[in-house]
Design a protein around this motif. Structure first.
Motif, PDB file in Angstrom:
ATOM      1  N   SER A 145       2.602   0.192   1.423  1.00 20.41           N
ATOM      2  CA  SER A 145       1.431   0.222   2.142  1.00 20.41           C
ATOM      3  C   SER A 145       0.164   0.587   1.350  1.00 20.41           C
ATOM      4  N   VAL A 146       0.417   1.227   0.228  1.00 19.03           N
ATOM      5  CA  VAL A 146      -0.854   1.754  -0.763  1.00 19.03           C
ATOM      6  C   VAL A 146      -1.072   0.384  -1.825  1.00 19.03           C
ATOM      7  N   ASP A 147      -0.086  -0.343  -2.044  1.00 13.52           N
ATOM      8  CA  ASP A 147      -0.314  -1.490  -2.825  1.00 13.52           C
ATOM      9  C   ASP A 147      -0.865  -2.425  -2.210  1.00 13.52           C
ATOM     10  N   THR A 148      -0.322  -2.710  -1.014  1.00 13.21           N
ATOM     11  CA  THR A 148      -1.304  -3.789   0.148  1.00 13.21           C
ATOM     12  C   THR A 148      -2.589  -3.466   0.118  1.00 13.21           C
ATOM     13  N   LEU A 149      -2.907  -2.092   0.427  1.00 16.91           N
ATOM     14  CA  LEU A 149      -4.476  -1.783   0.527  1.00 16.91           C
ATOM     15  C   LEU A 149      -5.244  -2.023  -0.834  1.00 16.91           C
ATOM     16  N   HIS A 150      -4.503  -1.646  -2.058  1.00 17.50           N
ATOM     17  CA  HIS A 150      -5.433  -1.788  -3.153  1.00 17.50           C
ATOM     18  C   HIS A 150      -5.383  -3.394  -3.366  1.00 17.50           C
ATOM     19  N   ARG A 151      -4.718  -4.050  -3.201  1.00 20.58           N
ATOM     20  CA  ARG A 151      -4.850  -5.573  -3.038  1.00 20.58           C
ATOM     21  C   ARG A 151      -5.894  -6.021  -2.528  1.00 20.58           C
ATOM     22  N   ALA A 152      -6.009  -5.486  -1.178  1.00 24.41           N
ATOM     23  CA  ALA A 152      -6.936  -5.800  -0.057  1.00 24.41           C
ATOM     24  C   ALA A 152      -8.260  -5.504  -0.618  1.00 24.41           C
ATOM     25  N   ILE A 153      -8.573  -4.161  -0.969  1.00 24.92           N
ATOM     26  CA  ILE A 153      -9.944  -3.717  -1.668  1.00 24.92           C
ATOM     27  C   ILE A 153     -10.154  -4.659  -2.760  1.00 24.92           C
ATOM     28  N   THR A 154      -9.389  -4.785  -3.682  1.00 27.00           N
ATOM     29  CA  THR A 154      -9.912  -5.718  -4.710  1.00 27.00           C
ATOM     30  C   THR A 154     -10.187  -7.224  -4.361  1.00 27.00           C
ATOM     31  N   ALA A 155      -9.478  -7.803  -3.175  1.00 28.20           N
ATOM     32  CA  ALA A 155     -10.012  -9.258  -2.915  1.00 28.20           C
ATOM     33  C   ALA A 155     -10.919  -9.145  -1.807  1.00 28.20           C
ATOM     34  N   GLY A 156     -11.595  -7.895  -1.267  1.00 26.83           N
ATOM     35  CA  GLY A 156     -12.461  -7.699  -0.592  1.00 26.83           C
ATOM     36  C   GLY A 156     -12.202  -8.275   0.747  1.00 26.83           C
ATOM     37  N   GLN A 157     -10.822  -8.133   1.387  1.00 24.72           N
ATOM     38  CA  GLN A 157     -10.454  -8.776   2.624  1.00 24.72           C
ATOM     39  C   GLN A 157     -10.241  -7.239   3.535  1.00 24.72           C
ATOM     40  N   GLN A 158     -10.348  -7.689   4.766  1.00 23.10           N
ATOM     41  CA  GLN A 158      -9.931  -6.785   5.984  1.00 23.10           C
ATOM     42  C   GLN A 158      -8.369  -6.272   6.004  1.00 23.10           C
ATOM     43  N   VAL A 159      -7.947  -5.386   6.619  1.00 20.64           N
ATOM     44  CA  VAL A 159      -6.572  -4.984   6.860  1.00 20.64           C
ATOM     45  C   VAL A 159      -6.346  -4.703   8.208  1.00 20.64           C
ATOM     46  N   GLN A 160      -5.211  -4.888   8.825  1.00 17.04           N
ATOM     47  CA  GLN A 160      -4.721  -4.249   9.990  1.00 17.04           C
ATOM     48  C   GLN A 160      -3.480  -3.430   9.894  1.00 17.04           C
ATOM     49  N   PHE A 161      -3.345  -2.564  10.953  1.00 16.69           N
ATOM     50  CA  PHE A 161      -2.021  -1.628  10.876  1.00 16.69           C
ATOM     51  C   PHE A 161      -2.075  -1.119  12.243  1.00 16.69           C
TER      52      PHE A 161
END
Length: 331
Positions: A145-161
């Motif tokens: 989950s942490v890895d997914t969040l880091h990648r989303a932050i870097t890519a400037g994307q939204q996330v869902q959970f």
């Protein structure tokens, strides 16, 4: 002279031997290095090992330094390794302090960290495993989950959970019947041994505890929102204002403290707020921005009569109501 089998790997293998088998207390003689190379399937002559050591030391910008220790019982050892032992101990302590890292994953990470020093020094890290009694997560999915969040932050994307709470059966149960939360992630904060996501949603920045987030997914075709809010956001001030990461109304609170609690105030709020000496010489005043919550009142109560909320009157009154409620409970 024909090239001997394994010569291409000799220099790398020699580096591995020096890194894992030597330190200033455990030098190796060249004849012993020749034996260890042979055990690894590489034939070598003593002169070639001396030449290899010289080559390592003469490499431009080399991160390694092979030191010769003269005298009886002397030999060669690697002085410069990627991490000093003290640095590795700090990293190991950080792994222990992380509630979100499971006990199993902690052991694996510490084993990997130990490979950055000699096997003798690694024993000091291994012994620390035996004294760890901290509460640890049981779910390794948080790392992903942490890895997914880091990648989303870097890519400037939204996330869902899905966001969850513990029930009495010690199961994580999704809030609002499993409703998916959709937010714009901005930064991850490590506070009190837990990871928190600071994200923009519903017109403001909020935080979520990562170990309570399930099925975290980045949304590739989305753009992150809240850039203006985050530009004016002070992460350090945000975490200092809250107690236990509990939200509450933000208020400027002044406290009257006994002098012996100066260190406790600096530990909690840093060196920014002024400590103003009182006329009696035994107390000081400190004014700080606080997100007022039950956790804050509990923190103040922990100092007994040594810390008193002076203002604002509304917070002082709320503290009194809290104490009155507790008095009634334990009467």
């Amino acid at each position: 002279m024909p090239r001997k089998e394994g010569q291409k790997l000799k220099l790398l293998t020699l580096l591995e031997i020096l890194a894992r088998e030597t330190d200033e207390s455990h030098p190796l003689s060249v004849p012993r290095m020749v034996e260890l190379l042979k055990e690894r399937g590489i034939d070598a002559e003593r002169k070639s090992v001396y030449d290899d050591i010289q080559t390592i030391n003469e490499m431009p910008n080399s991160p390694f330094e092979i030191v010769q220790q003269r005298g009886r019982g002397g030999g060669y050892y690697m002085e410069d390794t990627p991490f000093e032992l003290a640095e590795l101990k700090l990293l190991v302590d950080a792994v222990y302090a992380s509630k979100f890292i499971t006990a199993r994953k902690s052991r694996i990470l510490i084993e990997k960290l130990g490979r950055f020093t000699s096997r003798y020094r690694q024993e000091e890290l291994d012994r620390k495993v035996l004294v760890s009694g901290r509460v640890k997560s049981q779910d390794e999915r948080i790392l992903y989950s942490v890895d997914t969040l880091h990648r989303a932050i870097t890519a400037g994307q939204q996330v869902q959970f899905k966001y969850c709470d513990w029930d009495l059966q010690k199961h994580m149960v999704p809030r609002h019947g499993g409703q998916l939360y959709r937010v714009s992630p901005w930064v991850l904060v490590w506070e009190s041994g837990n990871y928190y996501l600071i994200a923009y949603t519903e017109g403001r920045l909020k935080h979520y505890r990562v170990d309570k987030m399930q099925r975290v997914e980045a949304l590739p075709d989305t753009r992150r929102e809240g850039a203006e809010a985050y530009a004016n956001f002070d992460v350090n001030a945000y975490t200092q204002q809250m107690f236990g990461m509990f939200n509450g109304p933000l208020k400027k609170v002044t406290m009257r403290c006994e002098n012996r609690f100066a260190g406790a105030m600096i530990d909690r709020f840093g060196t920014g707020p002024a400590l103003v000496a009182c006329a009696d010489g035994d107390h000081f005043l400190i004014s700080v921005d606080i997100q007022v919550s039950p956790r804050f009142f509990g923190w103040v109560a922990g100092f007994g009569a040594g810390v008193e909320i002076v203002s604002p009157p509304s917070v002082r009154a709320e503290m009194k109501r809290t104490l009155d409620t507790l008095e009634d409970l334990y009467r």
